[in-house]
Design an enzyme around this catalytic site. Sequence first.
Site, PDB file in Angstrom:
ATOM      1  N   GLY A 173     -13.775   3.213  47.516  1.00 54.56           N
ATOM      2  CA  GLY A 173     -14.116   4.582  47.112  1.00 54.56           C
ATOM      3  C   GLY A 173     -15.002   5.326  48.096  1.00 54.56           C
ATOM      4  O   GLY A 173     -15.183   6.535  47.969  1.00 54.56           O
ATOM      5  N   GLY A 174     -15.588   4.598  49.063  1.00 51.59           N
ATOM      6  CA  GLY A 174     -16.361   5.262  50.107  1.00 51.59           C
ATOM      7  C   GLY A 174     -17.565   6.030  49.582  1.00 51.59           C
ATOM      8  O   GLY A 174     -18.044   5.787  48.461  1.00 51.59           O
ATOM      9  N   CYS A 179     -17.719   9.158  48.690  1.00 50.14           N
ATOM     10  CA  CYS A 179     -17.392  10.070  47.583  1.00 50.14           C
ATOM     11  C   CYS A 179     -17.625   9.404  46.222  1.00 50.14           C
ATOM     12  O   CYS A 179     -18.363   9.923  45.394  1.00 50.14           O
ATOM     13  CB  CYS A 179     -15.942  10.540  47.716  1.00 50.14           C
ATOM     14  SG  CYS A 179     -15.422  11.597  46.371  1.00 50.14           S
ATOM     15  N   VAL A 202     -37.398  24.970  59.442  1.00 47.58           N
ATOM     16  CA  VAL A 202     -38.549  24.079  59.337  1.00 47.58           C
ATOM     17  C   VAL A 202     -38.904  23.645  60.752  1.00 47.58           C
ATOM     18  O   VAL A 202     -38.129  22.977  61.422  1.00 47.58           O
ATOM     19  CB  VAL A 202     -38.205  22.858  58.456  1.00 47.58           C
ATOM     20  CG1 VAL A 202     -39.374  21.878  58.423  1.00 47.58           C
ATOM     21  CG2 VAL A 202     -37.844  23.314  57.058  1.00 47.58           C
ATOM     22  N   HIS A 223      -5.497  34.253  25.854  1.00 47.46           N
ATOM     23  CA  HIS A 223      -6.719  34.996  25.524  1.00 47.46           C
ATOM     24  C   HIS A 223      -7.431  34.291  24.383  1.00 47.46           C
ATOM     25  O   HIS A 223      -6.780  33.895  23.420  1.00 47.46           O
ATOM     26  CB  HIS A 223      -6.363  36.421  25.090  1.00 47.46           C
ATOM     27  CG  HIS A 223      -7.562  37.203  24.656  1.00 47.46           C
ATOM     28  ND1 HIS A 223      -8.467  37.719  25.557  1.00 47.46           N
ATOM     29  CD2 HIS A 223      -8.017  37.533  23.410  1.00 47.46           C
ATOM     30  CE1 HIS A 223      -9.423  38.356  24.890  1.00 47.46           C
ATOM     31  NE2 HIS A 223      -9.178  38.252  23.587  1.00 47.46           N
TER      32      HIS A 223
HETATM   33  P1  NAD Z   1     -23.344  21.929  54.696  1.00 49.51           P
HETATM   34  O1  NAD Z   1     -22.819  22.087  56.059  1.00 49.51           O
HETATM   35  O2  NAD Z   1     -22.547  22.397  53.523  1.00 49.51           O
HETATM   36  O3  NAD Z   1     -24.759  22.663  54.580  1.00 49.51           O
HETATM   37  C1  NAD Z   1     -25.823  22.391  55.434  1.00 49.51           C
HETATM   38  C2  NAD Z   1     -26.728  23.595  55.424  1.00 49.51           C
HETATM   39  O4  NAD Z   1     -27.886  23.291  56.129  1.00 49.51           O
HETATM   40  C3  NAD Z   1     -26.088  24.811  56.072  1.00 49.51           C
HETATM   41  O5  NAD Z   1     -26.200  25.896  55.182  1.00 49.51           O
HETATM   42  C4  NAD Z   1     -26.908  24.997  57.344  1.00 49.51           C
HETATM   43  O6  NAD Z   1     -27.014  26.342  57.720  1.00 49.51           O
HETATM   44  C5  NAD Z   1     -28.242  24.411  56.922  1.00 49.51           C
HETATM   45  N1  NAD Z   1     -29.059  23.906  58.013  1.00 49.51           N
HETATM   46  C6  NAD Z   1     -28.675  23.218  59.111  1.00 49.51           C
HETATM   47  N2  NAD Z   1     -29.758  22.901  59.847  1.00 49.51           N
HETATM   48  C7  NAD Z   1     -30.835  23.386  59.195  1.00 49.51           C
HETATM   49  C8  NAD Z   1     -32.218  23.373  59.455  1.00 49.51           C
HETATM   50  N3  NAD Z   1     -32.719  22.768  60.524  1.00 49.51           N
HETATM   51  N4  NAD Z   1     -33.048  23.962  58.569  1.00 49.51           N
HETATM   52  C9  NAD Z   1     -32.539  24.561  57.453  1.00 49.51           C
HETATM   53  N5  NAD Z   1     -31.239  24.604  57.173  1.00 49.51           N
HETATM   54  C10 NAD Z   1     -30.391  24.016  58.031  1.00 49.51           C
HETATM   55  O7  NAD Z   1     -23.729  20.402  54.580  1.00 49.51           O
HETATM   56  P2  NAD Z   1     -24.264  19.552  53.338  1.00 49.51           P
HETATM   57  O8  NAD Z   1     -24.642  20.420  52.202  1.00 49.51           O
HETATM   58  O9  NAD Z   1     -25.263  18.626  53.914  1.00 49.51           O
HETATM   59  O10 NAD Z   1     -22.966  18.771  52.943  1.00 49.51           O
HETATM   60  C11 NAD Z   1     -22.351  17.899  53.900  1.00 49.51           C
HETATM   61  C12 NAD Z   1     -20.878  17.887  53.753  1.00 49.51           C
HETATM   62  O11 NAD Z   1     -20.492  17.320  52.534  1.00 49.51           O
HETATM   63  C13 NAD Z   1     -20.267  19.274  53.831  1.00 49.51           C
HETATM   64  O12 NAD Z   1     -19.100  19.212  54.588  1.00 49.51           O
HETATM   65  C14 NAD Z   1     -19.964  19.578  52.408  1.00 49.51           C
HETATM   66  O13 NAD Z   1     -18.873  20.466  52.268  1.00 49.51           O
HETATM   67  C15 NAD Z   1     -19.641  18.201  51.854  1.00 49.51           C
HETATM   68  N6  NAD Z   1     -19.932  18.174  50.427  1.00 49.51           N
HETATM   69  C16 NAD Z   1     -19.063  18.735  49.566  1.00 49.51           C
HETATM   70  C17 NAD Z   1     -19.350  18.762  48.223  1.00 49.51           C
HETATM   71  C18 NAD Z   1     -18.385  19.396  47.292  1.00 49.51           C
HETATM   72  O14 NAD Z   1     -17.230  19.582  47.663  1.00 49.51           O
HETATM   73  N7  NAD Z   1     -18.813  19.781  46.101  1.00 49.51           N
HETATM   74  C19 NAD Z   1     -20.527  18.244  47.738  1.00 49.51           C
HETATM   75  C20 NAD Z   1     -21.400  17.688  48.635  1.00 49.51           C
HETATM   76  C21 NAD Z   1     -21.093  17.667  49.985  1.00 49.51           C
END
Ligand code: NAD
Length: 459
Positions: free
Chosen positions: A41-42, A44, A233, A438
């Site tokens: 399942g990795g 996810c 940050v 509806h």
């Molecule tokens: P993300 O790329 O979605 O978001 C990372 C965020 O961090 C971005 O908005 C970016 O601008 C910001 N960021 C980068 N460097 C920063 C910094 N130094 N200071 C402040 N902000 C900064 O990545 P994620 O949320 O870590 O998720 C990782 C991956 O996993 C993504 O590809 C995401 O789509 C996937 N994921 C998907 C789901 C889902 O489908 N529901 C859920 C969790 C994760």
Amino acid sequence: MAENHAPFIVLGAGPGGYACAFRAADLGLDVTLVDPRASLGGVCLNEGCIPSKTLLHAAEVIREAAHMDDWGIGFAKPKIDLDALRAKKDDIVGQLTGGLGGLAKRRKVTVVRGTAKFTDANSLEIDGKSWSFDKAVIAVGSAPVQLPGWPEDDRIWNSTAALELRNVPKRLAIVGGGIIGLEMATVYSTLGSDVTVIEFMDQIAPGADAEAVKILAAALEGQGVTLHTATKVAEVAATKAALSLSCEGIFEGTIKADAIIQAVGRRSNGAKVSPENAGVTMDERGIIAIDDSCRTNVDGIFAIGDVTGNPMLAHRATHQGHVVAEVAAGHASALDTDLIPSVAYTSPELAWAGLTQAQAKDAGTPHKVASFPWAASGRNLASGGGDGLTKIVYEPESHRVLGATLVGRNAGELLAELVLAMEMSATLEDIALTVHAHPTLSETVAFASERALGTLTDL
Ligand code: NAD
């Protein structure tokens, strides 16, 4: 001579790898699936999509109950037993990973626990044992990005640690306002943390439709989450009493926190399998180049999922996995879509696919926008839903759907209709003439279409 031989070997048992292995077995291939984890399942299933959704469900129940006050129904303040909640999450994950183990067995997929590295274009080493193969699939996923220069401290969590539910920190800073950051803000603010999100770009969920994101941002702020956008940050310091984040940008100052979640994206694990030993082309970010059928530059070696770049989403990996299995079994198959839906399972959910209004504008694509505000949806109001929006970007001549964004309860489920519309080149007329029950939230999709066509009577 290698100690073992695998005709078709899949490296990584996440949603891409196991889907590929199972489809290949169903097509008659002799399949070996390799992963260092004890369960399939990795990320996810084990420490990503599924555990986060169980915690988001718990958070939603807490919030829903609290909102019933103004309906004349009062609940006592919830007693949260973190150990029991964690056990429930682990149990759900266990049910799913256990189920996958059974599915692998019934398909006679050989599961090997270990870490694989290529030694050349036809051989691998798995935990010191040599293997030769005819065809291999790289499906080893990604890992959280770690920002450099931060102190080593067990109060600084990545997404995996955040989902372990170690404690509910009084003050929680989340660095990164992408999908993980926003989902964790939703969970921990509901469990009782005072949450601050610090996002580098000028909106949270960068890339999503700005109008929809505004609705989500207002809802999160209403839940007590502080959002600092266009802020970075600069430094993190740790003392026994607290973690301090020095911020620069629209917000200038120091944020004190009892824990930090770092959610600034993920990085491909491609380099971990030493693809260079097999001659597979990989860039400096660990992204492996593939064609439409997920073939790498080396004959017989494929790559799928996060190692092939963005969007790093489970459902993309699964579809790629099926394509590879079919190609390896001698069928013509390709992933002929770049239509990969995205969903943030926040409250409200934010879901989108295809072109946003801004992307259509930037690309100079002729487009118009049709939208329907959820304040006019009977079902939304009757279910206690707040602000929401269904927005469709369409081609002005043909009325074909180019993209869609929804924000509101169950937006992730509702998006599927619009993804299907795009896959099938359906027009706004097709959607408007489809009878939607509806009262449902799905009516908002039909109403947005009718609004564009001038046939709407509900607004
Ligand atoms: P993300 O790329 O979605 O978001 C990372 C965020 O961090 C971005 O908005 C970016 O601008 C910001 N960021 C980068 N460097 C920063 C910094 N130094 N200071 C402040 N902000 C900064 O990545 P994620 O949320 O870590 O998720 C990782 C991956 O996993 C993504 O590809 C995401 O789509 C996937 N994921 C998907 C789901 C889902 O489908 N529901 C859920 C969790 C994760």
